[in-house]
Scaffold this active site. Structure first.
Site, PDB file in Angstrom:
ATOM      1  N   GLU A   1       0.866  -1.398   0.020  1.00 20.32           N
ATOM      2  CA  GLU A   1       0.037  -0.067  -0.137  1.00 20.32           C
ATOM      3  C   GLU A   1       0.823   1.195   0.358  1.00 20.32           C
ATOM      4  O   GLU A   1       0.581   2.301   0.709  1.00 20.32           O
ATOM      5  CB  GLU A   1      -0.958   0.090   1.285  1.00 20.32           C
ATOM      6  CG  GLU A   1      -2.016  -1.177   1.071  1.00 20.32           C
ATOM      7  CD  GLU A   1      -2.873  -1.049   2.334  1.00 20.32           C
ATOM      8  OE1 GLU A   1      -2.627  -0.943   3.492  1.00 20.32           O
ATOM      9  OE2 GLU A   1      -4.038  -1.047   2.132  1.00 20.32           O
TER      10      GLU A   1
HETATM   11  C1  BMA Z   1      -4.444  -3.522   4.275  1.00 20.56           C
HETATM   12  C2  BMA Z   1      -3.504  -4.681   4.604  1.00 20.56           C
HETATM   13  C3  BMA Z   1      -2.973  -4.898   5.755  1.00 20.56           C
HETATM   14  C4  BMA Z   1      -4.185  -4.805   6.778  1.00 20.56           C
HETATM   15  C5  BMA Z   1      -5.510  -4.872   6.112  1.00 20.56           C
HETATM   16  C6  BMA Z   1      -6.683  -4.952   6.921  1.00 20.56           C
HETATM   17  O1  BMA Z   1      -4.167  -2.238   4.517  1.00 20.56           O
HETATM   18  O2  BMA Z   1      -2.339  -4.290   3.475  1.00 20.56           O
HETATM   19  O3  BMA Z   1      -2.001  -3.899   6.178  1.00 20.56           O
HETATM   20  O4  BMA Z   1      -4.041  -5.789   7.931  1.00 20.56           O
HETATM   21  O5  BMA Z   1      -5.688  -4.130   4.953  1.00 20.56           O
HETATM   22  O6  BMA Z   1      -6.830  -3.494   7.497  1.00 20.56           O
END
Ligand code: BMA
Length: 925
Positions: free
Chosen positions: A481
């Site tokens: 991300e």
């Molecule tokens: C995204 C993932 C994780 C996180 C999940 C739930 O952000 O990449 O970093 O645990 O969603 O929030």
């Protein structure tokens, strides 16, 4: 077939044969065979230790701490993370004083270690993900008695805080570093989720988490400490689909210490699973320096068979023996198990041919295996345990069995844990699971000063070379991300700083990582961020070929991967709220684990939905610091689950508090599964729409503790409702209803991910809830043909038009599809079927009735029957302590329909006590 990758030491066998030409031959002392003590600085704790291990594991084994996952151990055991822990060996016997050189070799030290040998400082380390080796020859020679090895591990949270506080240290706008519990994780090269995450606790463990050894060499010997094998088609370049008619290039490169002979050459022998040699000879273009020897050879395309992911063909593996020869004899060798395949992330521009097929302009974002597009079905893997030293091959085998049985062919090994051990890739090679792998960065931006970058360089070099030979390795991404979230946060919080932070981001994730990755691997594609809009340009005449697209998008065009988290459950089933992209690499919503899981780690008095222990174990949303009482954040996540259940299903109100708790846990799982199923069906049907969507990896495969999370498999391996539902909806051919609750438009689609077209029919049967067939104006049978990896809309209508005087609260529709088709892995045609149900009103208000559910145990299975009405969400529950899965679960039954369901035991002994319930049971007092 074994052997797996081994690093054999030929010299040892020469010694046994009496042909060793030096005073003695190479010997390794495996540090796991030595006795260890773990102690804190003032000596108040001193307990036996293991190697590999992490301090929490040894403290628990010695009874110093309770099991960390129990109750609020996450908060109560902070003192362990704030202390240093020293691993001290017994006085080491058997080391040879006459060795020419003696080396310490560590495959993983977590993280800040200060190493002493024979009472003298050897070195300090600061990266959990690097392999370290140290020449201790002179220390051993000067040692007056049997030497002691001691490794002092510093407190990672304390050191991270100290680094962050250094004068001139880099800072970022607030919100860029997503805070979980311990802060400042971005300054250190340690598993990022050790400092807390939204699905896990924060123990910040330390210790020698991977094996280590002491290697002793004679004057002419060397030790192979790591080895690269890269297999690609002649002319292949990263990220570009290669010419599948070309021969294979096999490149190898060995990392050594000791004395590599100046006349060293490389030979190989390639054997198939039956042991038959299919190729042997010399590597060409051999180059070497004091620490590396490299060569390559061309293997004719027709001399080997291809490796395929599960469901697409056989997982053909070969054993590649690489020998180093000097002076006419083999002096060292290594054997790697390899596969011949190409796997490409195609992010190239949409071609004219694709446009002519109706695909939206923009860029592709999908995978191609051996030149074939395929639909990637799977989920995201988080670190399977809070303590890696506790992760065994048997546990991963069990988890991967659930992956394969769950119709998944790809896992995204998420990037803020640790690089997976070799045995995980070995299992994935054997089972045909593609592992999308990532460098361990996520949900933060990272420093770019030289020392940090140099540290990352060594890490990337080591890990890329260690893993590259595995055919299951599907992809490398820089981190989690980074573009869609981190740079976006900067853009909003500090727009004037965006250019600077973007440049720094590129310094690390493009300029630092790409030359090392592409310099070692021609076979694997890369993108600096999951999720992203893909590349804008790719130019291999530049030292770093990738130019990122970011928001450089043409309106109307489609790019990149999507992630989707929307905790407003009012829109959960509104497909217009789902993102449109080429590939969905993350999406989800959290749910409670089962009562059986909670009971393993929670005091019976705390077993109710809003008990403080349960609320504080919910880290969505995370505490954001080491405070132990951020009820406000975790309560938000509890409320989201509660509202979702109340909106969409009968909300349990049971008299018995434990039964009520269990029903609530279950109801949150139904919502989760229902929501994921809706998204997966939408993404999969996108294979036939203009977005040409070719991947669905939901968040997240499995749990690392007992808590509300996005997982489909609980910590002990029990399948949540989600894993059963995902298994169903990841079948090759599915029938799907899509309903717009506002306009009442109603569509039925059939989606297939087979590589050739399928043909058959869809049957539609309308019922009221008591099971009476309703005469509703839709065809009973609809013919259907679906092209290769495609979807077809078979019905487009509006429920206002067709239901007429039927109350939507009363009606349900059973849809079944049956087609003739051919699995990619087979050359015969077979019948493929799938059943799905549609309800025109939310189940929270629909007029559901008691289905009169009956369960009859048989010899090897149960027969489940609905006798008085439609049974929604039929759920079989097995006893605690039994590991395994039902053939089918979370299904619907029409009245009179009988279903036989077996159970596969994967661990423990079968225990009677299976229960069955359906949605109706949620309404019972
Ligand atoms: C995204 C993932 C994780 C996180 C999940 C739930 O952000 O990449 O970093 O645990 O969603 O929030």
């Amino acid at each position: 077939m074994r052997p797996r990758s081994t690093q054999a030491v030929l010299a040892a066998s020469f010694a046994a044969a009496g042909s060793c030409h030096d005073t003695y031959c190479q010997q390794n002392l495996n540090l796991s065979t030595v006795s260890w003590t773990v102690s804190n600085p003032n000596g108040s704790v001193s307990v036996p230790g293991k190697f590999p291990s992490q301090a929490h594991i040894d403290l628990y084994a010695a009874g110093v701490i309770p099991w960390p996952l129990y109750g609020l151990g996450d908060f109560d055991l902070r003192w362990v993370a704030y202390s240093n822990w020293t691993y001290t060996s017994e006085a080491l016997k058997g080391l040879r004083q006459d060795a020419d050189s003696t080396w310490l070799l560590f495959n993983g030290l977590d993280t800040f270690a200060s190493i002493e040998f024979c009472g003298k400082h050897v070195a300090a380390t600061n990266n959990q993900f690097r392999q370290y080796y140290f020449d201790v020859t002179s220390l051993l020679k000067e040692c007056k008695s049997n030497p002691v090895l001691s490794i002092n591990f510093g407190s990672a949270p304390n050191i991270a805080d100290a680094i962050a506080a250094e004068p001139g240290q880099e800072t970022w706008p607030f919100g860029v570093e997503i805070n979980y519990e311990f802060l400042n994780r971005q300054f250190i090269r340690k598993e990022q989720s050790d400092f807390g995450w939204d699905w896990g606790p924060a123990f910040a463990p330390v210790g020698p988490w991977l094996p280590g050894s002491i290697v002793q060499l004679a004057a002419s010997e060397f030790h192979i400490r790591n080895s690269l094998v890269d297999i690609y088609r002649e002319g292949q370049l990263n990220l570009l689909p290669p010419d599948q008619s070309r021969d294979w290039v096999v490149k190898t490169s060995l990392d050594v210490f000791g004395k590599l002979p100046s006349d060293a050459s490389l030979t190989y022998s390639l054997q198939d699973a039956s042991g038959k040699t299919v190729g042997e000879g010399r590597f060409e273009n051999v180059t070497s320096d004091s620490s590396t020897i490299t060569g390559s050879v061309v293997i004719p395309a027709d001399s080997v068979n291809l490796w395929w992911p599960v469901g697409m063909g056989p997982q053909t593996l070969y054993s590649l023996k690489i020998a180093v020869d000097s002076n006419g004899r083999t002096v060292n060798e290594v054997t790697k198990r390899v596969g011949f395949r190409t796997i490409v992330s195609n992010q190239g521009p949409i071609t004219q041919e694709q446009l002519d097929m109706g695909i939206a302009p923009g860029n592709n974002w999908h995978f191609e295996i051996n030149g074939h597009e395929f639909y990637a079905k799977g989920s995201n893997l988080i670190p399977p345990d809070v303590f890696w030293a506790n992760v065994t091959e048997a546990r991963i085998k069990q988890l991967f069995d659930s992956v394969v049985i769950g119709n998944q062919n790809m896992l995204r090994v998420w990037s803020s844990g640790a690089y997976s051990p070799d045995f995980m890739y070995d299992l994935a090679d054997e089972m045909g699971i593609l592992l999308w792998s990532e460098f361990e960065f996520g949900d933060a931006l990272y420093p770019v000063e030289k020392e940090f970058l140099d540290n990352v360089k060594d890490e990337v070099y080591y890990q890329v070379r260690r893993i590259n030979h595995h055919p299951s390795l599907a992809y490398w991404a820089g981190g989690n991300e980074l573009e869609n979230l981190e740079l976006y946060v900067v853009e909003n919080a500090a727009p004037k700083e965006l250019d600077r932070y973007t440049a720094e981001y590129e310094t690390l994730f493009l300029d630092t990582i790409v030359p090392i990755l592409f310099g070692n691997s021609r076979s694997i594609s890369y993108s600096p961020s999951s999720t992203s809009n893909g590349y804008l340009e790719l130019d291999f005449s530049l030292p770093q070929p990738i130019t990122e697209r970011y928001n450089n998008k043409t309106p109307g065009s489609i790019y990149g991967e999507t992630d989707h988290y929307d905790y407003d459950s009012t829109v959960a089933f509104d497909i217009s709220s789902y993102p449109i992209g080429r590939f969905a690499n993350e999406f989800g919503f959290h749910s409670m684990p089962s009562l059986e899981s909670w009971q393993q780690q929670i005091d019976p008095a705390d077993l109710y939905f809003n008990s403080s222990t349960i609320v504080l174990r919910n880290h969505h949303y995370p505490p954001m610091n080491t405070n132990t009482s951020n009820y406000a954040n975790s309560t938000k996540g509890m409320v989201e689950m509660t509202l979702a259940v109340e909106r969409w299903y009968p909300a349990p109100q049971k008299e018995d508090p434990i039964a009520n708790f269990s029903a609530w846990c279950h109801a949150t799982q139904i919502f989760q599964a229902d929501y994921y199923s809706s998204q997966i069906q939408y993404y999969r049907s996108g294979s036939g729409r203009r977005e040409r969507q070719l991947g669905s990896l939901y968040w997240q495969l499995e749990d690392q503790w007992q808590a509300p999370t996005w997982a489909g498999i609980e910590y002990d391996g029990r399948w949540k409702v989600l894993h059963y539902v995902a298994r169903d909806i990841y079948q090759p051919v599915i029938v799907s209803p899509f309903f717009n609750a506002t306009t009442k438009d109603f569509e039925v689609w059939v989606t297939s991910d087979l590589w050739s077209s399928v043909k058959g029919a869809v049957n539609l049967t309308w019922y009221d809830w008591s099971g009476k067939r309703l005469d509703i104006a839709t065809p009973v049978t609809l013919p259907v043909t679906v092209g290769a990896i495609n979807s077809t809309k078979v019905l487009q209508t509006n429920t206002n038009d067709i239901l007429k005087n039927h109350d939507p609260l009363d009606v349900v529709l059973a849809m079944s599809v049956s087609v003739e088709g051919q699995l990619p892995s087979s050359n015969t045609t077979q019948t493929l079927t799938h059943t799905n149900w549609f309800h025109a009103a939310p189940l929270s208000v629909a007029h559901i009735v008691d289905p009169g559910l009956k369960i009859t145990p048989g010899k090897d299975s149960f027969t489940i029957e609905a006798t008085t009405g439609v049974a929604a969400w039929v759920w079989l529950d097995h006893s605690a302590g039994v590991m395994g899965y039902f053939d089918s679960n979370a299904f619907w039954l029409a009245p009179g329909e009988k279903k036989e369901v077996g159970f596969t035991v994967t661990g423990g002994e079968w225990i009677d006590g299976t229960t069955v319930q359906s949605l109706w049971d949620l309404t019972l007092p």
